[in-house]
Design a protein around this motif. Structure first.
Motif, PDB file in Angstrom:
ATOM      1  N   VAL A 166       0.829  -1.199   0.000  1.00 12.54           N
ATOM      2  CA  VAL A 166       0.000   0.000   0.000  1.00 12.54           C
ATOM      3  C   VAL A 166       0.866   1.253   0.000  1.00 12.54           C
ATOM      4  CG1 VAL A 166      -1.703   1.308   1.327  1.00 12.54           C
ATOM      5  CG2 VAL A 166      -1.929  -1.158   1.096  1.00 12.54           C
ATOM      6  N   SER A 167       1.959   1.199   0.748  1.00 15.95           N
ATOM      7  CA  SER A 167       2.878   2.344   0.751  1.00 15.95           C
ATOM      8  C   SER A 167       3.416   2.607  -0.647  1.00 15.95           C
ATOM      9  CB  SER A 167       4.032   2.086   1.719  1.00 15.95           C
ATOM     10  OG  SER A 167       3.561   1.903   3.028  1.00 15.95           O
ATOM     11  N   ALA A 168       3.730   1.541  -1.380  1.00 16.98           N
ATOM     12  CA  ALA A 168       4.247   1.699  -2.738  1.00 16.98           C
ATOM     13  C   ALA A 168       3.221   2.383  -3.643  1.00 16.98           C
ATOM     14  CB  ALA A 168       4.620   0.331  -3.306  1.00 16.98           C
ATOM     15  N   VAL A 169       1.941   1.963  -3.526  1.00 14.08           N
ATOM     16  CA  VAL A 169       0.877   2.586  -4.336  1.00 14.08           C
ATOM     17  C   VAL A 169       0.714   4.048  -3.946  1.00 14.08           C
ATOM     18  CG1 VAL A 169      -1.579   2.526  -4.899  1.00 14.08           C
ATOM     19  CG2 VAL A 169      -0.308   0.387  -4.656  1.00 14.08           C
ATOM     20  N   PHE A 170       0.746   4.358  -2.663  1.00 18.63           N
ATOM     21  CA  PHE A 170       0.606   5.726  -2.188  1.00 18.63           C
ATOM     22  C   PHE A 170       1.693   6.622  -2.788  1.00 18.63           C
ATOM     23  CE2 PHE A 170      -2.648   4.861   0.868  1.00 18.63           C
ATOM     24  CZ  PHE A 170      -3.106   6.093   1.296  1.00 18.63           C
ATOM     25  N   ALA A 172       3.483   6.120  -5.377  1.00 17.23           N
ATOM     26  CA  ALA A 172       3.386   6.200  -6.835  1.00 17.23           C
ATOM     27  C   ALA A 172       2.326   7.212  -7.260  1.00 17.23           C
ATOM     28  CB  ALA A 172       3.058   4.827  -7.415  1.00 17.23           C
ATOM     29  N   LEU A 173       1.214   7.306  -6.503  1.00 17.63           N
ATOM     30  CA  LEU A 173       0.109   8.176  -6.889  1.00 17.63           C
ATOM     31  C   LEU A 173       0.250   9.593  -6.347  1.00 17.63           C
ATOM     32  CD1 LEU A 173      -2.922   5.735  -6.458  1.00 17.63           C
ATOM     33  CD2 LEU A 173      -1.823   6.437  -8.580  1.00 17.63           C
ATOM     34  N   GLN A 174       0.648   9.737  -5.077  1.00 16.03           N
ATOM     35  CA  GLN A 174       0.718  11.067  -4.471  1.00 16.03           C
ATOM     36  C   GLN A 174       1.680  11.043  -3.295  1.00 16.03           C
ATOM     37  OE1 GLN A 174       0.966  14.422  -3.952  1.00 16.03           O
ATOM     38  NE2 GLN A 174      -0.852  14.371  -5.298  1.00 16.03           N
ATOM     39  N   PRO A 175       2.979  11.304  -3.540  1.00 14.22           N
ATOM     40  CA  PRO A 175       4.001  11.207  -2.479  1.00 14.22           C
ATOM     41  C   PRO A 175       3.706  12.056  -1.257  1.00 14.22           C
ATOM     42  CG  PRO A 175       5.018  11.410  -4.639  1.00 14.22           C
ATOM     43  CD  PRO A 175       3.554  11.649  -4.838  1.00 14.22           C
ATOM     44  N   SER A 176       3.221  13.289  -1.468  1.00 14.78           N
ATOM     45  CA  SER A 176       3.004  14.166  -0.313  1.00 14.78           C
ATOM     46  C   SER A 176       1.898  13.613   0.591  1.00 14.78           C
ATOM     47  CB  SER A 176       2.641  15.584  -0.780  1.00 14.78           C
ATOM     48  OG  SER A 176       1.446  15.557  -1.567  1.00 14.78           O
ATOM     49  N   LEU A 177       0.824  13.096  -0.039  1.00 14.10           N
ATOM     50  CA  LEU A 177      -0.251  12.481   0.745  1.00 14.10           C
ATOM     51  C   LEU A 177       0.225  11.200   1.418  1.00 14.10           C
ATOM     52  CD1 LEU A 177      -3.193  12.415   1.640  1.00 14.10           C
ATOM     53  CD2 LEU A 177      -3.763  11.261  -0.506  1.00 14.10           C
ATOM     54  N   ALA A 178       1.111  10.456   0.744  1.00 15.43           N
ATOM     55  CA  ALA A 178       1.635   9.207   1.308  1.00 15.43           C
ATOM     56  C   ALA A 178       2.356   9.461   2.617  1.00 15.43           C
ATOM     57  CB  ALA A 178       2.581   8.549   0.301  1.00 15.43           C
ATOM     58  N   VAL A 179       3.156  10.522   2.642  1.00 14.89           N
ATOM     59  CA  VAL A 179       3.917  10.827   3.863  1.00 14.89           C
ATOM     60  C   VAL A 179       2.971  11.096   5.031  1.00 14.89           C
ATOM     61  CG1 VAL A 179       5.481  12.489   4.940  1.00 14.89           C
ATOM     62  CG2 VAL A 179       5.910  11.711   2.606  1.00 14.89           C
ATOM     63  N   ILE A 180       1.896  11.871   4.768  1.00  9.67           N
ATOM     64  CA  ILE A 180       0.958  12.219   5.837  1.00  9.67           C
ATOM     65  C   ILE A 180       0.153  10.989   6.275  1.00  9.67           C
ATOM     66  CG2 ILE A 180      -1.080  13.605   6.384  1.00  9.67           C
ATOM     67  CD1 ILE A 180       0.023  15.727   4.474  1.00  9.67           C
ATOM     68  N   ALA A 181      -0.349  10.223   5.282  1.00  8.73           N
ATOM     69  CA  ALA A 181      -1.203   9.078   5.602  1.00  8.73           C
ATOM     70  C   ALA A 181      -0.452   7.976   6.335  1.00  8.73           C
ATOM     71  CB  ALA A 181      -1.809   8.525   4.321  1.00  8.73           C
ATOM     72  N   LEU A 182       0.838   7.836   6.021  1.00  5.49           N
ATOM     73  CA  LEU A 182       1.607   6.737   6.604  1.00  5.49           C
ATOM     74  C   LEU A 182       2.330   7.115   7.890  1.00  5.49           C
ATOM     75  CD1 LEU A 182       3.134   5.226   3.329  1.00  5.49           C
ATOM     76  CD2 LEU A 182       1.174   4.406   4.626  1.00  5.49           C
ATOM     77  N   LEU A 183       2.196   8.373   8.303  1.00  7.11           N
ATOM     78  CA  LEU A 183       2.859   8.787   9.544  1.00  7.11           C
ATOM     79  C   LEU A 183       2.463   7.935  10.750  1.00  7.11           C
ATOM     80  CD1 LEU A 183       3.026  12.710   9.512  1.00  7.11           C
ATOM     81  CD2 LEU A 183       4.933  11.091   9.663  1.00  7.11           C
ATOM     82  N   PRO A 184       1.188   7.503  10.857  1.00  4.10           N
ATOM     83  CA  PRO A 184       0.818   6.695  12.037  1.00  4.10           C
ATOM     84  C   PRO A 184       1.442   5.298  12.062  1.00  4.10           C
ATOM     85  CG  PRO A 184      -1.133   7.665  11.018  1.00  4.10           C
ATOM     86  CD  PRO A 184      -0.004   7.860  10.068  1.00  4.10           C
ATOM     87  N   VAL A 185       1.874   4.812  10.878  1.00 13.60           N
ATOM     88  CA  VAL A 185       2.349   3.422  10.824  1.00 13.60           C
ATOM     89  C   VAL A 185       3.524   3.183  11.767  1.00 13.60           C
ATOM     90  CG1 VAL A 185       3.356   1.628   9.360  1.00 13.60           C
ATOM     91  CG2 VAL A 185       1.443   3.006   8.522  1.00 13.60           C
TER      92      VAL A 185
END
Length: 592
Positions: A166-170, A172-185
């Motif tokens: 899922v991180s890879a898809v994030f 690939a599609l939107q790096p800035s959103l990926a950083v924010i969304a994955l911060l809790p992981v």
């Protein structure tokens, strides 16, 4: 140097199953790969419906094949969806099959190896162990390991794979959103490990408490007749209650920590999902993120973060299993103090000449035998008498190598017993104890215990020699009668006659009777004595007894006191000495 982690111990032990572990892991990874793809397809479907022939799929993938019409894209997407679902289902089946089979095989091997290892440990080990605790390890702890391999291992692998995919898809599609969304992981994983570290000692305490409950229950069930006779049912119930309460409290302390994992993880998930929902929506409104991509990311955030709530259950199961595995592996690591290999000892070549040369022995700090020098000629009947704790039974336990002498040597036909193959040594010795072990089998199976290819005629002959035929013939099924656990359907005297018949059928060069008649009535003692008069001929026979009437016909009687032989001779000689033996004789016969 720190102790090896239980999981590393298990993987080291299970090296023969490396291929199975790798295949099971591969199936888990592939299953998760196919499991994530439907969320991607949802985003692609939204993109097709919104953008039609200008969709991402038409422009970037299918344009070269001339497939741009919206309907054709949807049909292709439907076929692809079916393939993905079939792939996920197929690998779900394979991973379930492989992990469960691996769990079954491994628990079988661990239980069998642990039991075999326990059988080889010296008797001194069991003086500091409780049977119920060992039962808890061999049964419940190993079952706990099986439960973890059945489902927990797959869950851990799939959470890791889901995070990576899922991180890879994030990104690939939107790096800035990926950083924010994955911060809790990282916070979720750190929290899971933080809780797991604090659960470890608590679950170790739980397993010990479970072993204590098992030990008390096992001890009480074996002693139920005594409990009833002393009317202590309520007292024992309170003792079991105290042990069960300790187990409950240990579990409560573990639950107090494990129950907090899910709420903490949910809060972290809420932060990640809210960030994707709000910030991703803002990017979509400002045309910085496609509607289909936004749909994919929203669904994938759920797919990534929500399964992490399962980390609570997985962490709980994992730590319970690690505590159980650690106990099982520690049992397997217990060193075997007695040497099993050695010179072969064919029974046909054994005459039965036994020598104790300067033998001393101690149970811990308490010395039981002091420099024993003793010769038992082949084919003779020798008896040992004396008060309780004088060292009589210890002599035969050393001969059987249940224990190792602190000093000195024991020789069989001039060869040191500790240089002989242990199983060969014990096969040439027939042993009848005061409380002989009987299996929950038939009369015939108990007489033939430990022997292969024994005829019914031989079994009957041994029973006849032990004067057991009288009661066997009165049983409804004769030799086919089952006698219950530990022979509880028989009287004490009947059990002893079966034990003697077993020793007679074994036909050993050396026969040992350790207080074999101390708990039987006079009639049974007389019957056993008649049997002994026959079976002791031409074989070395060692008799340990409190009743002097049992040993008066022995070729030589040794009187023991405080670990030393103080008198030796025949019955008549010892009476003439007018020493310890004569005093015991007068006491038992009522002579003045």
């Amino acid at each position: 140097m720190s102790a090896q982690h239980p999981l590393r111990k298990l993987l080291s032990y299970a090296s023969a199953y490396k291929t199975d572990f790798r295949l099971a892991t591969l199936y888990s990874v592939l299953n998760k790969f196919f499991d994530v793809l439907p969320e991607v397809l949802i985003g692609v479907a939204v993109d097709i419906v919104v953008n039609g022939e200008k969709s991402f799929l038409a422009k970037r993938v299918l344009g070269g094949f001339g497939i741009t019409e919206t309907w054709h894209q949807l049909v292709l997407l439907g076929v692809l969806n079916a393939v993905i679902w079939m792939g996920e289902s197929w690998f779900e089946y394979l991973l379930s099959l492989k992990w469960r089979k691996l769990a079954q095989n491994l628990q079988h091997d661990v239980r069998l190896d642990a039991y075999d290892h326990v059988q080889k440990l010296d008797m001194a080990y069991f003086e500091n162990q409780r049977t119920g605790n060992l039962m808890s390890i061999l049964n419940e702890d190993i079952n706990q390991m099986e439960r973890f391999l059945n489902g927990g291992a797959n869950q851990i692998i799939q959470v890791i794979c889901s995070s990576i995919m899922v991180s890879a898809v994030f990104f690939a599609l939107q790096p800035s959103l990926a950083v924010i969304a994955l911060l809790p992981v990282p916070a979720i994983l750190f929290g899971a490990f933080w809780f797991q570290k604090r659960l470890a000692p608590r679950y170790a305490e739980v397993r010990e408490a479970a072993g204590d409950v098992s030990a008390r229950l096992n001890n009480n069930l074996l002693g139920l007749a005594t409990i009833k006779a002393f009317a202590t049912e309520e007292f024992e119930k309170q003792q079991i209650g105290a042990a069960s309460n300790a187990y409950r409290n240990a579990n409560a302390r573990a639950i107090a920590v494990s129950s907090a994992i899910t709420p903490v993880i949910r809060m972290a998930i809420l932060a990640g999902f809210t960030a994707t929902l709000v910030y991703g929506g803002w990017l979509t409104l400002h045309d910085e993120l496609a509607v289909g991509a936004y749909s994919v990311l929203v669904y994938l955030t759920q797919r990534l973060l929500w399964p992490m709530t399962g980390l609570a259950e997985v962490a709980d199961m994992y730590q319970r299993s690690m505590s159980a595995i650690d106990r099982a592996m520690n049992l397997l690591d217990t060193p075997i103090q007695i040497r099993y290999d050695g010179k072969a000892l064919p029974q046909a070549q054994v005459s039965g000449d036994i020598r104790f040369e300067d033998v001393s022995f101690a149970y811990g700090e308490q010395t039981t035998l002091h420099h024993i020098n003793l010769h038992i000629p082949a084919g003779k009947t020798v008896a040992f008498v004396g008060s309780t704790g004088s060292g009589k039974s210890t002599l035969v336990k050393l001969l059987l190598r249940f224990y190792t002498p602190a000093s000195g040597h024991i020789l069989l036909d001039g060869v040191a017993s500790d240089s002989l193959n242990l199983q060969d040594l014990r096969r040439v010795i027939g042993y009848v104890a005061q409380d002989s072990f009987l299996t929950d089998g038939t009369i015939a199976e108990n007489i033939a215990y430990g022997l292969e290819q024994v005829s019914d005629a031989d079994i009957a002959a041994a029973a006849r020699a032990a004067e057991a035929m009288e009661f066997i013939e009165k049983l409804p099924l004769g030799f086919a009668t089952r006698i219950g656990e530990r022979g509880q359907k028989l009287s004490g005297g009947q059990r002893q006659r079966l034990a003697l018949a077993r020793a007679i059928l074994k036909n050993p060069p050396v026969l040992i009777l350790d207080e074999a008649t101390s708990a039987v009535d006079n009639e049974t003692e007389a019957a056993i004595q008649r049997s002994l008069d026959v079976v002791s001929k031409n074989r070395t026979t060692i008799v340990i007894a409190h009743r002097l009437s049992t040993v008066r016909q022995a070729d030589c009687i040794h009187v023991m006191e405080a670990g030393r032989i103080v008198e030796s001779g025949s019955h008549e000689q010892l009476l003439a000495y007018n020493g310890s033996y004569a005093a015991l004789w007068r006491l038992q016969t009522g002579e003045r």
